[in-house]
Design an enzyme around this catalytic site. Structure first.
Site, PDB file in Angstrom:
ATOM      1  N   GLU A 150       0.828  -1.200   0.000  1.00 46.20           N
ATOM      2  CA  GLU A 150       0.000   0.000   0.000  1.00 46.20           C
ATOM      3  C   GLU A 150       0.867   1.257   0.000  1.00 46.20           C
ATOM      4  O   GLU A 150       0.794   2.090   0.914  1.00 46.20           O
ATOM      5  CB  GLU A 150      -0.965  -0.006   1.188  1.00 46.20           C
ATOM      6  CG  GLU A 150      -2.002  -1.105   1.091  1.00 46.20           C
ATOM      7  CD  GLU A 150      -3.105  -1.002   2.124  1.00 46.20           C
ATOM      8  OE1 GLU A 150      -2.915  -0.304   3.141  1.00 46.20           O
ATOM      9  OE2 GLU A 150      -4.162  -1.638   1.934  1.00 46.20           O
ATOM     10  N   GLU A 307      -6.308  -7.924  -0.494  1.00 46.59           N
ATOM     11  CA  GLU A 307      -6.715  -7.914   0.923  1.00 46.59           C
ATOM     12  C   GLU A 307      -8.174  -7.534   1.041  1.00 46.59           C
ATOM     13  O   GLU A 307      -8.645  -6.634   0.349  1.00 46.59           O
ATOM     14  CB  GLU A 307      -5.959  -6.840   1.708  1.00 46.59           C
ATOM     15  CG  GLU A 307      -4.505  -7.069   1.961  1.00 46.59           C
ATOM     16  CD  GLU A 307      -3.913  -5.906   2.769  1.00 46.59           C
ATOM     17  OE1 GLU A 307      -4.647  -5.241   3.517  1.00 46.59           O
ATOM     18  OE2 GLU A 307      -2.709  -5.659   2.615  1.00 46.59           O
TER      19      GLU A 307
HETATM   20  C1  GAL Z   1      -4.177  -2.631   4.979  1.00 46.82           C
HETATM   21  C2  GAL Z   1      -2.722  -3.038   5.111  1.00 46.82           C
HETATM   22  C3  GAL Z   1      -2.540  -4.258   5.982  1.00 46.82           C
HETATM   23  C4  GAL Z   1      -3.363  -4.128   7.218  1.00 46.82           C
HETATM   24  C5  GAL Z   1      -4.805  -3.942   6.833  1.00 46.82           C
HETATM   25  C6  GAL Z   1      -5.747  -3.837   8.006  1.00 46.82           C
HETATM   26  O1  GAL Z   1      -4.291  -1.276   4.743  1.00 46.82           O
HETATM   27  O2  GAL Z   1      -2.155  -3.275   3.845  1.00 46.82           O
HETATM   28  O3  GAL Z   1      -1.173  -4.372   6.302  1.00 46.82           O
HETATM   29  O4  GAL Z   1      -2.908  -3.039   7.952  1.00 46.82           O
HETATM   30  O5  GAL Z   1      -4.937  -2.748   6.105  1.00 46.82           O
HETATM   31  O6  GAL Z   1      -7.073  -3.630   7.580  1.00 46.82           O
END
Ligand code: GAL
Length: 667
Positions: A150, A307
């Site tokens: 990110e 994710e």
């Molecule tokens: C994303 C990030 C992850 C974790 C996740 C939590 O923004 O890439 O490492 O922090 O959020 O929701």
């Protein structure tokens, strides 16, 4: 482009084994296999462990993790591990720390505490990339590379002296000389004329509104600096590895300042992270928009959901958990909208650290839980859907989206602070969702020729060529809708003179002489029964048909909604913010007039999307309601393996995916 799809749909998570003793790793692999996990992202935040002191690398633990995963048949998306520098970097090189607009330093202790323009960070991070890539390029578990994490999530804007110098270099590149910069920034205003490059700075905290073009250029520069890290890591990796390379974008979670449409060229596959807005009871609509935008960034190609969450996150004010079945509906909605992989943050819920209350595939309570059971069910579902991999999503509608238009539209000192760039985007997209119509969210420079209907919500900043492309689309027979506060400025944020909406005035046959924003809570009625609020404008329909005018408010009798026939097509303009019912009516008219069809007729609250590959097609039906739904379909339902002949029944809260019989739907 390097090929990234496997035999199945990818399914897995970020895996952070370094947070756990080694004996847990064996259980992890066993539980992954049980759930059908086939891909995990490893090493994302491992820099401090991989390089505990500068220049000394320790790979032993990672060797063991990768070997174990490989032995378990689980593939790896290996991180370059540069996402967050170890504490020693800031301690030895304090100049790598980012600064806010007010000069405050952002210290280590969280993550991403580095200045994106720092040459020291760049050098150290690339040394790490080379070390990791050299060691694991040939590891049989590694099928994909994950650059950083990110990029720009927390450190997108740095105002330090190093950044200021980089900003000047960027501006020289863009404008050549100070005359070019002075013209573009309109520095004749407020005595801002620059006579020496050393006088030029980022828009640091100022007594009042900073120059808007200075602000806009700083946002462009900042996105480009993050992209430069992506490209530098990609180049380093590209020399050493053969697997596809990606990084995780953050499209549709409110992240504003990274111009992903321009970044897409730097990855072999577009990967996205998406989190629901838990407070929103209709969060599945936001999910659909994010997925349609991700697909637009990917140019219509399949993409990877890198994710999302199995249940609650930890970073919203009230982290609402997912109800039974929601994880499945969310995941399969992403697949419906073009994802060929569904990954989560993260595999096992952390015991310590800021994210210990974030959900995972294996919760604190262990595998005997709703979440892990649903994870296993999803693994089986995705296995059953392997054949949709590589297919493309059907969409006859495009919604234009430009990050620069977003940045410009929401700068300060504008007619109304209530104009929010994504507001009409959401309203129109949600209306289409309710109508069962799928839209691609694309950049204004995208090829529009394959669409029947194009919507341009709040396209405040627009380039001549893009305005011209919309005109050509309509002339060739397309239908377009432009909403208020569009076409107002050129790429320098200079007003297009002669009346708003400058760039689209001729196409629409309208001319606005003055904006009349409304007071908070003020509403107006239109003479077709519509209700609107927030924005009105003194519009002349010089060469357009008036579909509705204001019945009251500051501009009674003035046109609010217009239509102009242009060549073989039609261009609509709406100069106010219609409420939901009126937006639905307008969208229904646009859909009917342009000949756009829903994926299939479906009851309210049932999401329907079609993917297609040559002569084959799959209809996804996601039932977000508490009632059973019946759809007119013939084919084989893949999640149950059952035939449906003429009627598909989707129980409340469930999902169905039908491989349609070839005659069921004309291509
Ligand atoms: C994303 C990030 C992850 C974790 C996740 C939590 O923004 O890439 O490492 O922090 O959020 O929701």
């Amino acid at each position: 482009m390097r090929r990234w799809q496997g035999e199945d749909i990818w399914f897995g998570a970020d895996y952070n084994p370094e947070q756990w003793p080694e004996h847990t790793w064996v259980e992890d692999v066993e539980l992954m296999r049980r759930a059908g996990v086939n891909l995990v992202s490893v090493g994302i935040f491992s820099w401090a462990l991989l390089e505990p002191v500068p220049g000394r690398f320790e790979f032993g633990w990672l060797d063991r993790v990768l070997d174990l995963l490989h032995a378990g048949g689980i593939s790896v998306d290996l991180a370059t591990a540069t996402a967050s520098p170890p504490p020693w970097l800031a301690q030895r090189h304090p100049e790598t720390l980012p600064r806010r607009a007010d000069g405050a330093i952002l210290w280590p202790g969280g993550r991403q505490a580095y200045c994106p323009s720092s040459p020291v960070f760049r050098e150290r991070s690339l040394a790490l990339v080379e070390a990791v890539a050299t060691r694991y390029a040939a590891h049989p578990a590694v099928v994909m590379w994950h650059i950083s994490n990110e990029l720009g999530c927390h450190n997108v804007h740095c105002y330090c002296d190093v950044s200021a110098e980089a900003f000047r270099r960027w501006l020289r590149e863009r404008y050549g000389d100070l005359d070019g910069l002075n013209d573009a920034w309109g520095t004749a205003f407020w005595s801002q004329r620059y006579g020496d490059w050393a006088e030029v700075n980022p828009p640091r905290l100022a007594p009042t509104f900073a120059n808007p073009t200075q602000q806009l250029d700083f946002l462009r520069f900042s996105s480009d600096e993050q992209r430069a890290q992506l490209r530098a890591e990609r180049e380093a990796l590209g020399r050493l590895v053969r697997q596809p390379i990606t990084t995780n974008f953050m499209i549709g979670t409110g992240i504003k300042y990274l111009d992903y449409h321009s970044w897409a060229a730097d990855v072999d596959l577009v990967a996205n992270d998406h989190y629901l807005t838990a407070a929103d009871p209709d969060s599945h609509l936001g999910l659909a928009l994010a997925a349609d935008h991700t697909r637009g960034v990917a140019g219509g190609e399949p993409w990877l959901l890198m994710e999302h969450s199995t249940s609650a996150v930890n970073w919203q004010p009230r982290n609402v958990a997912k109800t039974p079945g929601q994880l499945r509906r969310n995941s399969l909605a992403h697949v419906a909208r073009g994802a060929d992989g569904v990954l989560f943050f993260q595999w096992r819920a952390s015991r310590a650290g800021a994210e210990k209350f974030h959900s995972a595939l294996v919760p604190h309570a262990g595998p005997e839980t709703k979440v892990y059971r649903e994870v296993c069910r999803l693994g089986a579902d995705l296995k059953a859907l392997a054949e949709v991999r590589g297919s493309r999503v059907d969409a006859e509608v495009a919604i234009l989206f430009d990050f620069e238009a977003w940045w410009g539209a929401e700068l300060d000192s504008h007619p109304s602070a209530d104009v929010e760039y994504a507001d009409r985007l959401r309203a129109l997209h949600h209306s289409l969702w309710r109508a069962g119509v799928t839209a691609d969210v694309v950049h204004p420079s995208a090829d529009l020729s394959g669409y029947r209907l194009v919507l341009a919500p709040t396209l405040y900043l627009v380039r001549d060529a893009d305005a011209e492309a919309l005109r050509a689309f309509v002339e060739a027979g397309g239908t377009a809708l432009v909403t208020y506060f569009s076409g107002i400025v050129d790429e320098h944020d200079h007003i297009r003179l002669g009346g708003y909406p400058g760039a689209f005035r001729d196409l629409l046959g309208v001319r606005t002489e003055e904006f009349f924003p409304l007071r908070a809570g003020e509403r107006v009625n239109l003479d077709d029964g519509s209700i609107a609020d927030m924005w009105t404008e003194w519009l002349h329909a010089d060469d357009a048909e008036v579909l509705a005018s204001y019945a009251d408010g500051p501009l009674p009798g003035v046109p609010a909604l217009t239509r102009r026939t242009v060549g073989a097509g039609a261009a609509f303009y709406v100069g106010t913010r219609l409420d939901t019912a009126a937006t639905d009516r307008l969208v229904a008219r646009l859909v009917a007039e342009s000949g756009v069809r829903p994926a299939v007729e479906a009851p309210a609250g049932v999401e329907v999307v079609r993917r297609r590959d040559g002569g084959r097609s799959w209809l996804f039906a996601i039932n977000h309601t508490d009632d059973e739904a019946r759809l007119d379909l013939t084919g084989t339902e893949l999640l149950t393996g059952e035939r449906c002949a003429g009627e598909l029944v989707v129980p409340a809260g469930e999902v169905a995916v039908v491989r349609e019989d070839p005659t069921a739907e004309p291509a």
